[in-house]
Design a protein around this motif. Structure first.
Motif, PDB file in Angstrom:
ATOM      1  N   HIS A  19      39.371  47.137  56.033  1.00  0.00           N
ATOM      2  CA  HIS A  19      40.073  46.764  55.222  1.00  0.00           C
ATOM      3  C   HIS A  19      41.108  48.175  54.232  1.00  0.00           C
ATOM      4  O   HIS A  19      41.928  48.157  53.743  1.00  0.00           O
ATOM      5  CB  HIS A  19      39.637  45.878  53.856  1.00  0.00           C
ATOM      6  CG  HIS A  19      40.075  45.510  52.539  1.00  0.00           C
ATOM      7  ND1 HIS A  19      39.547  46.341  51.322  1.00  0.00           N
ATOM      8  CD2 HIS A  19      41.220  44.222  52.350  1.00  0.00           C
ATOM      9  CE1 HIS A  19      40.506  45.809  50.688  1.00  0.00           C
ATOM     10  NE2 HIS A  19      41.691  44.648  50.884  1.00  0.00           N
ATOM     11  N   ALA A  20      39.852  49.315  53.802  1.00  0.00           N
ATOM     12  CA  ALA A  20      40.436  50.564  53.245  1.00  0.00           C
ATOM     13  C   ALA A  20      41.273  50.903  53.820  1.00  0.00           C
ATOM     14  O   ALA A  20      41.991  51.142  52.971  1.00  0.00           O
ATOM     15  CB  ALA A  20      38.750  51.220  53.397  1.00  0.00           C
ATOM     16  N   GLU A  21      41.053  50.542  55.661  1.00  0.00           N
ATOM     17  CA  GLU A  21      42.046  52.041  56.096  1.00  0.00           C
ATOM     18  C   GLU A  21      43.370  50.785  55.804  1.00  0.00           C
ATOM     19  O   GLU A  21      44.243  52.056  55.909  1.00  0.00           O
ATOM     20  CB  GLU A  21      41.923  52.220  57.565  1.00  0.00           C
ATOM     21  CG  GLU A  21      40.677  53.366  57.337  1.00  0.00           C
ATOM     22  CD  GLU A  21      40.892  54.578  57.482  1.00  0.00           C
ATOM     23  OE1 GLU A  21      41.889  55.081  56.824  1.00  0.00           O
ATOM     24  OE2 GLU A  21      39.993  54.556  56.251  1.00  0.00           O
ATOM     25  N   TRP A  22      43.711  49.611  55.882  1.00  0.00           N
ATOM     26  CA  TRP A  22      44.750  48.938  55.883  1.00  0.00           C
ATOM     27  C   TRP A  22      45.712  49.473  54.641  1.00  0.00           C
ATOM     28  O   TRP A  22      46.340  49.625  54.476  1.00  0.00           O
ATOM     29  CB  TRP A  22      44.453  47.803  56.780  1.00  0.00           C
ATOM     30  CG  TRP A  22      45.806  46.390  56.191  1.00  0.00           C
ATOM     31  CD1 TRP A  22      46.425  45.835  55.253  1.00  0.00           C
ATOM     32  CD2 TRP A  22      47.304  46.608  56.518  1.00  0.00           C
ATOM     33  NE1 TRP A  22      47.751  45.267  55.611  1.00  0.00           N
ATOM     34  CE2 TRP A  22      48.332  45.444  56.075  1.00  0.00           C
ATOM     35  CE3 TRP A  22      47.208  47.277  57.891  1.00  0.00           C
ATOM     36  CZ2 TRP A  22      49.676  45.931  56.593  1.00  0.00           C
ATOM     37  CZ3 TRP A  22      48.882  47.363  58.640  1.00  0.00           C
ATOM     38  CH2 TRP A  22      49.544  46.302  57.576  1.00  0.00           C
ATOM     39  N   THR A  23      44.908  49.389  53.404  1.00  0.00           N
ATOM     40  CA  THR A  23      45.358  49.478  51.931  1.00  0.00           C
ATOM     41  C   THR A  23      46.070  51.275  52.294  1.00  0.00           C
ATOM     42  O   THR A  23      46.902  50.895  51.488  1.00  0.00           O
ATOM     43  CB  THR A  23      44.104  49.476  51.108  1.00  0.00           C
ATOM     44  OG1 THR A  23      43.519  48.736  51.050  1.00  0.00           O
ATOM     45  CG2 THR A  23      44.384  49.566  49.960  1.00  0.00           C
ATOM     46  N   LYS A  24      45.619  52.345  52.600  1.00  0.00           N
ATOM     47  CA  LYS A  24      45.666  53.432  52.628  1.00  0.00           C
ATOM     48  C   LYS A  24      47.194  53.831  53.547  1.00  0.00           C
ATOM     49  O   LYS A  24      47.816  53.942  53.302  1.00  0.00           O
ATOM     50  CB  LYS A  24      44.553  54.259  53.368  1.00  0.00           C
ATOM     51  CG  LYS A  24      43.621  54.369  52.867  1.00  0.00           C
ATOM     52  CD  LYS A  24      42.862  55.814  53.425  1.00  0.00           C
ATOM     53  CE  LYS A  24      42.050  55.197  54.565  1.00  0.00           C
ATOM     54  NZ  LYS A  24      40.727  56.519  54.064  1.00  0.00           N
ATOM     55  N   ARG A  26      49.005  51.185  54.328  1.00  0.00           N
ATOM     56  CA  ARG A  26      50.293  50.250  53.570  1.00  0.00           C
ATOM     57  C   ARG A  26      50.459  50.850  52.286  1.00  0.00           C
ATOM     58  O   ARG A  26      52.230  50.687  51.666  1.00  0.00           O
ATOM     59  CB  ARG A  26      49.992  48.996  53.821  1.00  0.00           C
ATOM     60  CG  ARG A  26      48.910  48.559  52.849  1.00  0.00           C
ATOM     61  CD  ARG A  26      48.744  47.305  52.243  1.00  0.00           C
ATOM     62  NE  ARG A  26      47.458  46.768  51.654  1.00  0.00           N
ATOM     63  CZ  ARG A  26      47.678  46.180  49.983  1.00  0.00           C
ATOM     64  NH1 ARG A  26      48.963  46.690  49.484  1.00  0.00           N
ATOM     65  NH2 ARG A  26      46.663  46.275  49.712  1.00  0.00           N
ATOM     66  N   THR A  27      50.158  51.645  51.652  1.00  0.00           N
ATOM     67  CA  THR A  27      50.741  52.484  50.287  1.00  0.00           C
ATOM     68  C   THR A  27      51.040  53.863  50.456  1.00  0.00           C
ATOM     69  O   THR A  27      51.601  54.079  49.733  1.00  0.00           O
ATOM     70  CB  THR A  27      49.049  51.988  49.674  1.00  0.00           C
ATOM     71  OG1 THR A  27      48.155  53.384  49.891  1.00  0.00           O
ATOM     72  CG2 THR A  27      48.905  50.979  49.100  1.00  0.00           C
TER      73      THR A  27
END
Length: 269
Positions: A19-24, A26-27
C-alpha cells in the motif's frame, strides 16, 4: 504517572508495504511520465520503421515482428531508467531511511517495491507492444509483407509469442534495473551500468571477428538474447531459441534482484 504507548507491529507487513509503495508510485509524476514515454516512443519508432520497410520479393528476409517492434530498442532504455529511479530516488532524497523505518523488514519492503513496479511496467509494455503491433498490422501489408511474398498472416502464433515475449522482456528489464539500483545506490551509476549491460554486448559481438566468441556474446547479452523472442522467421539459425533467450534475461534479473536484496539487507541505509 507516565503513560507508555505501545505500538504493535502490523499483522500484515507485506500488505502495508504494498500500500505504501503504491501510494508513492501513483503520487509521483516521474514514473508515470516515463512509462507514458515508453508507449509513445515505442509506437512512434515502430510505425516509422514499418513505413520505411519494403519487401518487394519472397526473398526479402525481413521479419515483420522485428520491424514492428523496432521501437523497443529505445523503449527498453526508458524502462531501465524508470526501474532505477524507483529506488534510486529514495537514496538521493534520503527517503530510504523513512521507508525502512515504516517497514523495518527490508526484504519485505524491497520485494513490495518490485511488485508495485511490475504492474505499471507490464501495463505500459502491453500498450507499447499492442500499439506497435497494430501499426505494423496496418502498415506492413502495404509495404509488401503479403501472402505473395511469404507472409500469409501477421497474427500467427509466432507473432503472438513475439508480442507476449516482448512485454515480459520489458518487465524483466525494469526489475533488473531495480536490483542494480539497490546494489549500487546511485541513480546515475546504476543507469550507466544497466545501459552498458543492454547495449555493449551486441556492439562487442558485432565488432569481434571470431564467430564463436561473437555467438557466445549474443547468447549471454541481455538485448541480443532477450529480443530473440521477437523472431518469427529464421528461428532455427538463432544462437538460442526465443524462450531460451528470454530465460537468459530472467537469470540476469534474478541475479540483480538477489544482489540488490543482499546489499539492502546487510548494509546500512
Amino acid at each position: 504517572m507516565s503513560l507508555t504507548a505501545r505500538v504493535s507491529p502490523s499483522p500484515h507487513p507485506l500488505v502495508q508495504a504494498l500500500h505504501a509503495e503504491w501510494t508513492k508510485l501513483r503520487t509521483a509524476g516521474g514514473p508515470a511520465r516515463l512509462l507514458a514515454g515508453v508507449v509513445a516512443l515505442s509506437v512512434a519508432v515502430g510505425a516509422t520503421a514499418a513505413s520505411a520497410a519494403q519487401c518487394s520479393s519472397a526473398t526479402c528476409g525481413q521479419d515483420p515482428a522485428k520491424v514492428s517492434f523496432t521501437g523497443m530498442y529505445l523503449g527498453q532504455a526508458v524502462v531501465a531508467v524508470a526501474g532505477v529511479l524507483a529506488i534510486g530516488d529514495e537514496y538521493s532524497t534520503g527517503m530510504i531511511k523513512l521507508s525502512l523505518t515504516a517497514v523495518p523488514r527490508r526484504l519485505t519492503w524491497f520485494f513490495a517495491k518490485a511488485a508495485v513496479l511490475t504492474a505499471p511496467v507490464l501495463t505500459a509494455a502491453a500498450l507499447a507492444v499492442g500499439g506497435s503491433a497494430l501499426a505494423g498490422w496496418l502498415i506492413l501489408p502495404g509495404r509488401g509483407f503479403t501472402p505473395a511474398h511469404g507472409y500469409p498472416s501477421l497474427t500467427a502464433g509466432a507473432d503472438l509469442r513475439a508480442a507476449a515475449g516482448t512485454v515480459l522482456y520489458l518487465a524483466l528489464i525494469a526489475l533488473l534495473s531495480l536490483g542494480v539500483a539497490a546494489a549500487v545506490r546511485d541513480s546515475a551509476a546504476a543507469i550507466g551500468l544497466v545501459l552498458g549491460l543492454l547495449y555493449l554486448f551486441p556492439i562487442a559481438a558485432a565488432v569481434i571477428s571470431d564467430a564463436t566468441i561473437s555467438r557466445h556474446l549474443q547468447q549471454i547479452g541481455l538485448l541480443s538474447a532477450g529480443l530473440d523472442v521477437q523472431a518469427t522467421i529464421g528461428v532455427n539459425s538463432l544462437p538460442l531459441t526465443p524462450w531460451q533467450g528470454l530465460g537468459v534475461v530472467a537469470l540476469w534479473t534474478a541475479g540483480a534482484l538477489l544482489l540488490g536484496a543482499l546489499v539492502l539487507n546487510f548494509r546500512d541505509a
